[in-house]
Design a protein around this motif. Structure first.
Motif, PDB file in Angstrom:
ATOM      1  N   PRO A 503       0.855  -1.203   0.000  1.00 51.70           N
ATOM      2  CA  PRO A 503       0.000   0.000   0.000  1.00 51.70           C
ATOM      3  C   PRO A 503       0.890   1.251   0.000  1.00 51.70           C
ATOM      4  O   PRO A 503       1.840   1.321   0.783  1.00 51.70           O
ATOM      5  N   LEU A 504       0.570   2.161  -0.893  1.00 53.29           N
ATOM      6  CA  LEU A 504       1.459   3.313  -1.088  1.00 53.29           C
ATOM      7  C   LEU A 504       0.729   4.620  -0.777  1.00 53.29           C
ATOM      8  O   LEU A 504      -0.258   4.968  -1.441  1.00 53.29           O
ATOM      9  N   VAL A 505       1.215   5.300   0.242  1.00 54.21           N
ATOM     10  CA  VAL A 505       0.687   6.630   0.573  1.00 54.21           C
ATOM     11  C   VAL A 505       1.727   7.640   0.095  1.00 54.21           C
ATOM     12  O   VAL A 505       2.895   7.539   0.453  1.00 54.21           O
ATOM     13  N   ILE A 506       1.288   8.588  -0.733  1.00 55.34           N
ATOM     14  CA  ILE A 506       2.228   9.624  -1.193  1.00 55.34           C
ATOM     15  C   ILE A 506       1.851  10.952  -0.547  1.00 55.34           C
ATOM     16  O   ILE A 506       0.682  11.352  -0.559  1.00 55.34           O
ATOM     17  N   ILE A 507       2.853  11.574   0.044  1.00 59.31           N
ATOM     18  CA  ILE A 507       2.653  12.939   0.550  1.00 59.31           C
ATOM     19  C   ILE A 507       3.498  13.847  -0.328  1.00 59.31           C
ATOM     20  O   ILE A 507       4.703  13.629  -0.472  1.00 59.31           O
ATOM     21  N   VAL A 508       2.853  14.833  -0.938  1.00 58.02           N
ATOM     22  CA  VAL A 508       3.607  15.807  -1.729  1.00 58.02           C
ATOM     23  C   VAL A 508       3.763  17.060  -0.881  1.00 58.02           C
ATOM     24  O   VAL A 508       2.777  17.605  -0.385  1.00 58.02           O
ATOM     25  N   ILE A 509       5.003  17.502  -0.718  1.00 58.45           N
ATOM     26  CA  ILE A 509       5.258  18.761  -0.011  1.00 58.45           C
ATOM     27  C   ILE A 509       5.873  19.712  -1.027  1.00 58.45           C
ATOM     28  O   ILE A 509       6.977  19.477  -1.523  1.00 58.45           O
ATOM     29  N   ALA A 522      -0.515   5.828  -9.147  1.00 61.25           N
ATOM     30  CA  ALA A 522       0.255   4.816  -8.409  1.00 61.25           C
ATOM     31  C   ALA A 522      -0.184   4.736  -6.947  1.00 61.25           C
ATOM     32  O   ALA A 522      -0.093   3.685  -6.315  1.00 61.25           O
ATOM     33  N   ALA A 523      -0.686   5.853  -6.423  1.00 62.07           N
ATOM     34  CA  ALA A 523      -0.916   5.938  -4.975  1.00 62.07           C
ATOM     35  C   ALA A 523      -2.227   5.298  -4.546  1.00 62.07           C
ATOM     36  O   ALA A 523      -3.223   5.325  -5.272  1.00 62.07           O
TER      37      ALA A 523
END
Ligand code: NOJ
Length: 737
Positions: A503-509, A522-523
């Motif tokens: 499982p992929l969690v993406i955080i964009v900062i 993908a997320a």
């Protein structure tokens, strides 16, 4: 009559106060030599090597910027107050943009919270910290509307919408200035950049803008007007020329609009050398002409380029600038110095206990960061629950204390930043194992040698949290970008992490909307955090684990492709609006006969919709809007209308929703936007709870500058929507008679 007398008595002290203020200014002005007056109009950047002392002593310098050492401020102030002939104090300016020491989310992030309260509190905290270090004046808020993610400075602004920027910009002004400018916790605000700077061609900073009069009045000027009404003490001109006229030489905007129409009584400062830059613009031949044009246009103080101090004496002698014009400028500057209480309390109290990084400040910064994070996708992986025993925390922004602070941070220290890595370890380190791998060292890093270790960490984890994005230096002034995909090897990093099947969690900062379509695909979940500041780590950690449900909403449209820019929700309709059933590129047969295809306004390869509309943001819960109703369906000029909707938290988490009200004026004397935000409210609801959410609209809220260039609410039919983003379909309507 009795009532009138009562109100007259109430107004009397106010009026008297203003009269006394003007009296003090006139007294002082009458004692000043011409050189001393021009000195007040001269602002320099603090520089230890220059002979500032002599300049201050002889009354040649009215203001300094870029000095934050209280002892040095007091030393220089003592020269101004005790050694200059008239003892006029200096006003000290500093770019306190989103915090002084305690750094709040960058302004575009604060805008995502749709919460004037938190913006006001953040500015008040910044003011208290800054004034305690001898700063009297900040160069914020930036009220430039921007519809272009290429423009790096959108990070400093409050988004694409004039209403949102007006509400939040006014809140920021109130926060900085407090109840009284002379309080030792208040600083003067400076609304900037006047005007249209955010519409720089191609998103290239400093570039020309071409905003025509109606658009200027209806989109670019309103946040400034609102902030003037909120009492902004100062205003800064911008670098751009609009339709050929550089802002520091624009008499119409600075005199007719700002002074005559809006009754602004603070002072106008140029931007850094923007007066002498009118030479490069080809608008002035030399510094002397630039000084003449800027003074006459209404720029009261010149930032750093010294054309006033060098040329105004001769220009006055030659009759090209009148003494009256100079007097007016100095009067405006002195007025703010009096209001700041600088004549009575010129010094900063160095013995006062420090308020920097106070516990309450950090708490407020964390709350602001929590509210600013936008959930863009969630298949159910968030919030993380107690089946998660190992997290692979990956990515260049997971532990980047400098970069998470964002642009325009001069005084905040990275040593005080709490990153997501630090916060996860501190708060959840007992219950979960955190395997941290950068993958790539920093956002632009093309070196892929760290990706294998990141993949290995991912393989042995229950969930992967990848924190990617942009370093602070990639947004802000002079940091425009022509390509907006994730930089360096970050895309490859995400692709490799995806292959692990975890499982992929993406955080964009980041400091701007970035191209995130591939990463979104993908997320399993994606959180978008504009550079979140000192307390970004605890905010994100709390959101990951569901201590707080995300509630941020996008203050800008996120286009799918850069080629769609400019893309904004409140555009006008075309004569051939997009219908939704148009031919797309893959539908076109080979050797197709010439045809105008869909006959509407769209891209063959991208359609007409953005990736995410303005106002969009998910929650861990879900919300239902029903039963939209109005208290009347026709209203007369001067009346108000109340729109109410039933909002229900239909999910299983306690959460906050930002309810948004939009209108459309169907027919106008000029074409009107397809939707306009006119109200928003943060509503906190427990799981299963409902609330009636009401908005009141006055006919003044429907007004715009129409064909006669007058601000009027034109009679006719309106549509009205309430919902969770600008794409809401829950609609009703009313008529203005
Ligand atoms: C230039 C920037 O455009 C402006 O926003 C800033 O306040 C001044 N420099 C002072 O640093």
């Amino acid at each position: 009559m009795k009532n009138l007398l009562f109100f007259a008595c109430l107004l009397l002290p106010l009026g008297m106060h203003a009269q006394q203020e003007e009296q003090r200014i006139n007294d002082l002005l009458s004692k000043m030599t011409l050189e001393e007056k021009i000195g007040q109009m001269n602002q320099l950047s603090y520089d230890r090597s220059g002979d500032l002392d002599a300049g201050i002593r002889s009354g040649q310098i009215g203001s300094l910027l870029n000095i934050v050492d209280p002892a040095e401020v007091n030393r220089l102030q003592a020269i101004a107050v005790k050694e200059s002939r008239l003892g006029i104090p200096l006003i000290i300016g500093r770019d306190v943009i989103h915090g002084f020491k305690t750094i709040f989310p960058i302004p575009i992030g604060q805008a995502a919270a749709f919460n004037p309260g938190i913006v006001e509190e953040g500015a008040a905290i910044a003011a208290a910290e800054a004034r305690s270090m001898g700063v009297h004046w900040t160069f914020a808020p930036m009220l430039d509307i921007s519809r272009d993610p290429r423009w790096g400075r959108l990070a400093e602004g409050l988004g694409e919408d004039p209403y949102l920027a007006s509400v939040l910009g006014s809140a920021m002004v109130r926060g900085f200035q407090g109840k009284n400018l002379s309080d030792n916790t208040s600083i003067a605000a400076c609304i900037k950049h006047f005007v249209a700077y955010g519409a720089a061609e191609g998103g290239r900073d400093y570039n020309s803008t071409n905003i025509p009069p109606y658009l200027m009045r209806n989109v670019y000027l309103p946040p400034f007007k609102a902030a003037v009404e909120a009492g902004a003490a100062t205003l800064m001109t911008s670098f751009n020329d609009n339709d050929g006229i550089p802002a520091s030489g624009n008499t119409f905007l600075l005199r007719n609009v700002l002074r005559d129409e809006w009754k602004f009584d603070g002072f106008v400062v140029s931007d850094w050398a923007s007066i002498t830059e009118m030479i490069a613009h080809g608008f002035c031949a030399d510094p002397k002409e630039a000084a003449m044009k800027a003074t006459n246009a209404g720029v009261d103080m010149e930032m750093v380029s010294r054309s006033y101090i060098r040329n105004l004496p001769a220009l006055i002698k030659e009759g090209k600038v009148s003494v009256q014009t100079v007097d007016e400028a100095v009067r405006n500057i002195l007025r703010i110095k009096f209001r700041l209480g600088l004549f009575d309390h010129p010094y900063v109290d160095v013995a006062k206990p420090s308020v920097l990084y106070a516990e309450a400040h950090l708490k407020a910064a964390q709350k602001a960061a929590e509210e600013s994070v936008v959930l863009l996708k969630n298949t159910g992986v968030l919030p993380l629950n107690n089946t998660v025993k190992t997290i692979a925390l990956i990515g260049p922004m997971a532990d980047a204390p400098h970069d998470q602070l964002g642009t325009w941070v001069f005084d905040g220290e990275k040593a005080r930043t709490i990153t997501p890595l630090a916060a996860l370890q501190q708060q959840y380190g007992q219950q979960v194992k955190i395997n941290y791998e950068k993958g790539v060292a920093y956002s632009r890093d093309n070196n892929t040698s760290g990706i294998a270790a990141a993949v290995k960490a991912a393989q042995s984890a229950d969930v992967v949290v990848a924190v990617v994005g942009e370093e602070a230096i990639l947004s802000g002034e002079a940091h425009s970008l022509a390509a907006w995909e994730l930089k360096g090897a970050q895309k490859q990093l995400i692709a490799e992490l995806k292959k692990t099947g975890k499982p992929l969690v993406i955080i964009v900062i980041a400091g701007r909307p970035l191209a995130i379509q591939h990463e979104l695909d993908a997320a399993d979940a994606m959180l978008y955090s504009f550079h979140p500041g000192t307390m970004g780590g605890p905010a994100l950690a709390g959101i990951l684990f569901g201590k707080v449900a995300p509630s941020g909403k996008l203050p800008m449209t996120f286009p799918k492709e850069m080629g769609q820019i400019p893309m904004y929700y409140n555009h006008n309709n075309t004569g051939r609006p997009f219908r939704g059933n148009e031919t797309m590129i893959d539908d076109i047969p080979l050797e197709a006969a010439q045809t105008s295809l869909g006959n509407s306004s769209y891209y063959l390869d991208a359609g007409a919709a953005p990736l995410f509309p303005f106002g969009f943001g998910l929650s861990y819960s879900t919300f239902d809007y029903t039963n939209l109703r109005l208290d009347k369906t026709t209203l007369k000029q001067g009346e108000t209308l109340t729109a109410t909707v039933t909002l229900k938290n239909t999910g299983s988490y306690e959460a906050t929703e930002v309810a948004q009200l939009y209108i459309r004026d169907l027919v106008g004397s000029i074409a009107r936007p397809v939707k306009e935000l006119k109200g928003f409210k943060r509503v906190a609801l427990k799981a299963g709870e409902s609330a009636e959410v009401s908005f009141t609209l006055h006919t003044d809220d429907l007004a715009f500058y129409g064909i006669d260039m007058k601000e009027v609410a034109e009679p006719g039919a309106f549509k009205l929507w309430i919902g969770g983003d600008s794409n809401t379909k829950l609609e009703t309507g009313f008529t203005l008679e």
